[in-house]
Structure formats: structure tokens, C-alpha cells
Design a protein around this motif. Sequence first.
Motif, short mmCIF file in Angstrom:
data_model
loop_
_atom_site.label_atom_id
_atom_site.label_comp_id
_atom_site.label_asym_id
_atom_site.label_seq_id
_atom_site.Cartn_x
_atom_site.Cartn_y
_atom_site.Cartn_z
N ALA A 134 -2.31 5.12 5.41
CA ALA A 134 -2.16 3.67 5.30
C ALA A 134 -1.87 3.05 6.66
CB ALA A 134 -1.05 3.34 4.31
N ALA B 262 0.81 -1.22 0.00
CA ALA B 262 0.00 0.00 0.00
C ALA B 262 0.84 1.27 0.00
CB ALA B 262 -0.92 0.01 1.23
N THR B 263 2.04 1.20 0.58
CA THR B 263 2.86 2.40 0.74
C THR B 263 4.09 2.42 -0.16
OG1 THR B 263 4.17 1.40 2.52
CG2 THR B 263 2.17 2.62 3.15
N GLU C 98 -0.23 10.10 2.44
CA GLU C 98 -0.73 8.78 2.07
C GLU C 98 -0.21 7.70 3.02
OE1 GLU C 98 1.53 6.84 -1.41
OE2 GLU C 98 1.81 8.99 -1.77
#
Length: 253
Positions: free
Chosen positions: A239, A99-100, A235
Motif C-alpha cells: 500500500a 487501505a491499511t 499488505e
Amino acid sequence: MPAPSPSPGPQSVDRALAVLDAVADADRPVGAKALARHLGCALSTVYHLTGPLLARGYLVRTAEGYAPGPRVPALHRSHQRHHGLGAGTGELLGRLRRATGAEAYHTAYRDGLITVVDTTAPVTDTAHPFVPGPEQRAHATAHGKALLAALPRPLRRRYLAEHGMARFTERTITSADRFEAEVDRVRGQGVAVSVGEADLAYTCLAVALPERGDGIVHALSVSLPTADFGRRQGEIRAALTRAVPEFPALPES
């Protein structure tokens, strides 16, 4: 291989552990002569030390030298089990990594010690600043800040007094009073951040996890190049926050 540091206890035990560390830290099998140079001992001593390690499965001997044995992964699984964890934690770290795009970690505070329990960083990445094992730079890392912020002030003060607040970069917080102010920020924001405090090239972000009743404080964190932090911090914070409720529950007894 860096030279082993002296430690209390029988010399033979210390040297055997130094052999394990040297083999584990190497990116390929290590020969007996290289181990002898590393330990500053005779070749016969290396053979004396490695005999029991081979017999118990902590090492294997290959044509190129010694390598970690089949007992080592079992130790890691046991370590995770004693922290009340299982495969679900590794899966969560993998999802956080995807996700990151940043390496993810699970760290824990237990009985006065902070440990990096697991990471998505490849074991072959010897340049990576955070690897599984005892965390010696907790005050300069986001995961250390998150874990220490979750402790009562007396325990936090005791930890800092016992482990010290060494300076690693010009950004490292080395004052207990300044660290308390940082703790207030962590609690207020819910996310701990370390921008180049442990290593100028890396920035890390972390969140402490809700108390699970096991006496251990857990945290999730990620690290990324400091140069990327400014444009990606939003972001990554999001997350990390999303990952908190996904942390595996304690296995039922």
C-alpha cells in the motif's frame, strides 16, 4: 499536562508558548488556575499572557476555560503551504489509512529538522506516539530512517550528531555505525521499518518520496500495533509503494 521545559529566549515569550502548548495538548478547555499551576506562576501572569493570544485569535475563552482559537488552523495550513502541500496530501493520507487500517503520516526533512507535518490520527488520541510537530526520535522511527537514508552521508551524520541517538526501548539503534548499516538496508529494500524502536507497542513503516526540487525530503508512513506487524507487513508495504506516485505534485507558481 507535563511541565514545560526551559528554552532560550525571553521568559514572557517562552511562557506564552507554554500556554499555547498546554491548551493545544489538553482534551478539553483549560482554566486559568490550571495554567498557573502548570507554568508555576501567578494567576495574574496567566491573564497577562493570554490577553494578546486572545486578541490575535490563538486562544478563545469559554465557560470552562481556554481553548485553541481560529488562528490555529490557519497556522497549520500555512505550514503545509510552506512545504509545498495542499488538500491533496490529506486526501492521500486518508486513502492510505483506509487501505491499511493503520494511521498514516506525512513527514519532512528541511534545513536540518524532521517534522511530522500531518497525520490521520485523531487529535484527541493523546496516547498516540506520533503527532504533528518536531520529531525528536527520528533515528528510532521508520519515517526518520527513510528521510535520513535519502540524505547525503555528511548531512545524515550531522543530523545524528546534533540531535543525538537516545535509547527509547531495548530495540533502539544508538550507534551511528549501526545506523549506517540500517540505512543500507532501507535503500536496498525501498521501505524503512521500525519494530518497537521508539515505542515497544508500535511498529512503523515508511517510504521516502522522489525529490521534487524544493529542497525538502518527504516521506509517507504508517504505524500499527507491533503485535499485528508480522501478519500485515506485506499488505502495508504494498500500500505504501502504491501511494508514492499519488503524492501531490508541487503547486505551480
